[in-house]
Write a protein that holds these residues in place. Structure first.
Motif, PDB file in Angstrom:
ATOM      1  N   GLY A 138       0.811  -1.209   0.000  1.00 15.16           N
ATOM      2  CA  GLY A 138       0.000   0.000   0.000  1.00 15.16           C
ATOM      3  C   GLY A 138       0.841   1.254   0.000  1.00 15.16           C
ATOM      4  N   PRO A 139       0.217   2.391   0.209  1.00 12.76           N
ATOM      5  CA  PRO A 139       0.925   3.671   0.081  1.00 12.76           C
ATOM      6  C   PRO A 139       1.983   3.876   1.157  1.00 12.76           C
ATOM      7  N   VAL A 140       3.037   4.566   0.776  1.00 14.39           N
ATOM      8  CA  VAL A 140       4.126   4.879   1.685  1.00 14.39           C
ATOM      9  C   VAL A 140       4.482   6.355   1.535  1.00 14.39           C
ATOM     10  N   ALA A 141       5.240   6.845   2.492  1.00 16.31           N
ATOM     11  CA  ALA A 141       5.699   8.229   2.450  1.00 16.31           C
ATOM     12  C   ALA A 141       7.206   8.255   2.659  1.00 16.31           C
ATOM     13  N   ALA A 142       7.827   9.280   2.135  1.00 15.59           N
ATOM     14  CA  ALA A 142       9.266   9.475   2.324  1.00 15.59           C
ATOM     15  C   ALA A 142       9.510  10.891   2.816  1.00 15.59           C
ATOM     16  N   LEU A 143      10.452  11.033   3.711  1.00 10.57           N
ATOM     17  CA  LEU A 143      10.829  12.349   4.206  1.00 10.57           C
ATOM     18  C   LEU A 143      12.342  12.465   4.173  1.00 10.57           C
ATOM     19  N   THR A 144      12.826  13.526   3.551  1.00 13.40           N
ATOM     20  CA  THR A 144      14.248  13.843   3.570  1.00 13.40           C
ATOM     21  C   THR A 144      14.407  15.220   4.189  1.00 13.40           C
ATOM     22  N   ARG A 145      15.424  15.385   4.983  1.00 14.85           N
ATOM     23  CA  ARG A 145      15.671  16.682   5.622  1.00 14.85           C
ATOM     24  C   ARG A 145      17.172  16.872   5.768  1.00 14.85           C
ATOM     25  N   ALA A 146      17.656  18.083   5.534  1.00 12.45           N
ATOM     26  CA  ALA A 146      19.084  18.327   5.656  1.00 12.45           C
ATOM     27  C   ALA A 146      19.360  19.753   6.113  1.00 12.45           C
ATOM     28  N   ARG A 147      20.464  19.888   6.803  1.00 17.71           N
ATOM     29  CA  ARG A 147      21.026  21.209   7.096  1.00 17.71           C
ATOM     30  C   ARG A 147      22.180  21.396   6.126  1.00 17.71           C
ATOM     31  N   ILE A 148      22.046  22.352   5.222  1.00 15.09           N
ATOM     32  CA  ILE A 148      22.996  22.521   4.131  1.00 15.09           C
ATOM     33  C   ILE A 148      24.160  23.389   4.591  1.00 15.09           C
ATOM     34  N   ARG A 149      25.361  22.928   4.286  1.00 13.95           N
ATOM     35  CA  ARG A 149      26.544  23.733   4.609  1.00 13.95           C
ATOM     36  C   ARG A 149      26.520  25.020   3.789  1.00 13.95           C
ATOM     37  N   THR A 150      26.751  26.136   4.437  1.00 17.01           N
ATOM     38  CA  THR A 150      26.725  27.427   3.742  1.00 17.01           C
ATOM     39  C   THR A 150      27.702  27.445   2.578  1.00 17.01           C
ATOM     40  N   SER A 151      28.851  26.863   2.767  1.00 15.28           N
ATOM     41  CA  SER A 151      29.877  26.882   1.716  1.00 15.28           C
ATOM     42  C   SER A 151      29.502  26.027   0.512  1.00 15.28           C
ATOM     43  N   LYS A 152      28.511  25.126   0.686  1.00 15.38           N
ATOM     44  CA  LYS A 152      28.119  24.219  -0.396  1.00 15.38           C
ATOM     45  C   LYS A 152      26.752  24.575  -0.975  1.00 15.38           C
ATOM     46  N   ALA A 153      26.170  25.688  -0.534  1.00 12.80           N
ATOM     47  CA  ALA A 153      24.793  25.998  -0.915  1.00 12.80           C
ATOM     48  C   ALA A 153      24.637  26.158  -2.423  1.00 12.80           C
ATOM     49  N   ARG A 154      25.510  26.892  -3.059  1.00 15.29           N
ATOM     50  CA  ARG A 154      25.368  27.107  -4.503  1.00 15.29           C
ATOM     51  C   ARG A 154      25.453  25.802  -5.277  1.00 15.29           C
ATOM     52  N   THR A 155      26.393  24.959  -4.901  1.00 18.98           N
ATOM     53  CA  THR A 155      26.524  23.667  -5.580  1.00 18.98           C
ATOM     54  C   THR A 155      25.278  22.830  -5.381  1.00 18.98           C
ATOM     55  N   LEU A 226      18.837  13.571   7.319  1.00 19.90           N
ATOM     56  CA  LEU A 226      17.954  12.492   7.770  1.00 19.90           C
ATOM     57  C   LEU A 226      17.103  12.039   6.607  1.00 19.90           C
ATOM     58  N   PHE A 227      16.959  10.711   6.487  1.00 20.84           N
ATOM     59  CA  PHE A 227      16.098  10.114   5.479  1.00 20.84           C
ATOM     60  C   PHE A 227      15.208   9.103   6.176  1.00 20.84           C
ATOM     61  N   ALA A 228      13.919   9.140   5.909  1.00 15.81           N
ATOM     62  CA  ALA A 228      12.992   8.227   6.582  1.00 15.81           C
ATOM     63  C   ALA A 228      11.884   7.815   5.623  1.00 15.81           C
ATOM     64  N   ARG A 229      11.378   6.607   5.847  1.00 16.46           N
ATOM     65  CA  ARG A 229      10.209   6.113   5.130  1.00 16.46           C
ATOM     66  C   ARG A 229       9.150   5.701   6.134  1.00 16.46           C
ATOM     67  N   PHE A 230       7.899   5.777   5.688  1.00 16.71           N
ATOM     68  CA  PHE A 230       6.775   5.510   6.574  1.00 16.71           C
ATOM     69  C   PHE A 230       5.692   4.720   5.858  1.00 16.71           C
ATOM     70  N   GLU A 231       5.019   3.893   6.628  1.00 11.50           N
ATOM     71  CA  GLU A 231       3.748   3.320   6.209  1.00 11.50           C
ATOM     72  C   GLU A 231       2.674   4.366   6.482  1.00 11.50           C
ATOM     73  N   VAL A 232       1.767   4.554   5.561  1.00 10.01           N
ATOM     74  CA  VAL A 232       0.668   5.499   5.752  1.00 10.01           C
ATOM     75  C   VAL A 232      -0.491   4.756   6.404  1.00 10.01           C
ATOM     76  N   LEU A 233      -0.779   5.106   7.664  1.00 13.65           N
ATOM     77  CA  LEU A 233      -1.852   4.439   8.397  1.00 13.65           C
ATOM     78  C   LEU A 233      -3.203   5.071   8.138  1.00 13.65           C
ATOM     79  N   SER A 234      -3.232   6.386   7.961  1.00 15.82           N
ATOM     80  CA  SER A 234      -4.491   7.053   7.630  1.00 15.82           C
ATOM     81  C   SER A 234      -4.191   8.360   6.928  1.00 15.82           C
ATOM     82  N   ALA A 235      -5.140   8.786   6.120  1.00 14.28           N
ATOM     83  CA  ALA A 235      -5.045  10.057   5.404  1.00 14.28           C
ATOM     84  C   ALA A 235      -6.441  10.658   5.346  1.00 14.28           C
ATOM     85  N   ARG A 236      -6.526  11.931   5.708  1.00 11.10           N
ATOM     86  CA  ARG A 236      -7.825  12.597   5.705  1.00 11.10           C
ATOM     87  C   ARG A 236      -7.653  14.046   5.310  1.00 11.10           C
ATOM     88  N   GLY A 237      -8.426  14.476   4.324  1.00 12.71           N
ATOM     89  CA  GLY A 237      -8.419  15.875   3.958  1.00 12.71           C
ATOM     90  C   GLY A 237      -7.795  16.133   2.608  1.00 12.71           C
TER      91      GLY A 237
END
Length: 252
Positions: A138-155, A226-237
């Motif tokens: 069934g459906p899944v979700a993915a979340l990625t999050r990062a704190r980007i180094r200022t010196s690498k932002a343009r790249t 951080l990288f994470a995956r999730f099972e979607v238990l419910s969705a509303r809206g």
């Protein structure tokens, strides 16, 4: 950014060994944007007092196509929260924070998620625990999050558009939202997929994303990730006028 492999669907009550994760997106009209910005500041104190809350982030959103300020979507805002139990989450959902958002919002999407896999840190923490990777039907979700180094932002910013374009063209993608705790530097993506197979195809087989992942270690874009995956238990809206109530009954 990349994510980890995951993959048996269970009951919405959840495994008590895994954290109970909720993600809410509110959509507001243009006239309600100042009120939404105020809520982003004022809701922090409510979160600090919330019983059973393990971790929370108030989020701005964007289309995620460049991860710069021009992506920003001032009409959509989010709250990601990790709870001790479904009961703690339900208690907060009936409280003042959600009531005040209801007075502002023209639409709302509520998602209940169960971690499948997680790797990395968010603000020095591992908010989704250390779940044993497992298959999900069934459906899944993915979340990625990062704190980007200022010196690498343009790249980093130069690398984003091809990956984003390929993401939005991927089969099985149901929703993709850029998320951030700040206008620049603290960014990520939340995405909903019809199945783990579709997400795996994007993450590991499509060239733009695979190339970006390969460059991550050598370029050193991130000070924290951080990288994470999730099972979607419910969705509303709804989000941006698209309803997701039938997500769990629709066939991948």
């Amino acid at each position: 950014m990349s994510d980890t492999d995951g993959g048996t669907a269970g009951d919405p009550g959840g495994d008590p060994a895994l954290p109970h994760v909720t993600l809410t997106f509110w959509g507001v009209s243009a006239s309600a944007v100042p009120g939404a910005v105020s809520r982003m500041a004022l809701d922090r104190r409510h979160l600090r007092r919330a019983p059973g809350l393990q971790f929370a982030k108030l989020l701005g959103t964007g289309d995620g196509r460049t991860f710069t300020v021009r992506d920003a979507d001032p009409k959509h805002w989010g709250l990601l929260a990790v709870w001790d139990s479904p009961e703690a989450a339900a208690g907060f959902a009936g409280g003042v924070t959600h009531r005040r958002w209801e007075s502002l919002a023209a639409e709302r999407l509520d998602l209940v998620l169960r971690p499948i896999a997680a790797r990395g840190l968010w603000a020095g923490r591992t908010p989704f625990g250390d779940p044993a990777p497992r298959r999900v039907e069934g459906p899944v979700a993915a979340l990625t999050r990062a704190r980007i180094r200022t010196s690498k932002a343009r790249t980093f910013w130069r690398s984003v558009p091809p990956v984003s374009a390929d993401l939005h063209a991927s089969e099985g993608l149901l929703l993709a939202v850029g998320i951030g705790e700040a206008p620049v530097g603290l960014q990520g993506t939340f995405s909903l997929w019809s199945s783990s197979a579709m997400l795996n195809d994007f993450a590991h087989r499509r060239a733009p994303h695979a190339e970006a992942v390969a460059r991550t270690a050598s370029v050193g874009w991130y000070a924290e990730e951080l990288f994470a995956r999730f099972e979607v238990l419910s969705a509303r809206g709804a989000f941006a006028g698209v309803r997701y109530d039938d997500l769990l009954t629709a066939k991948p």
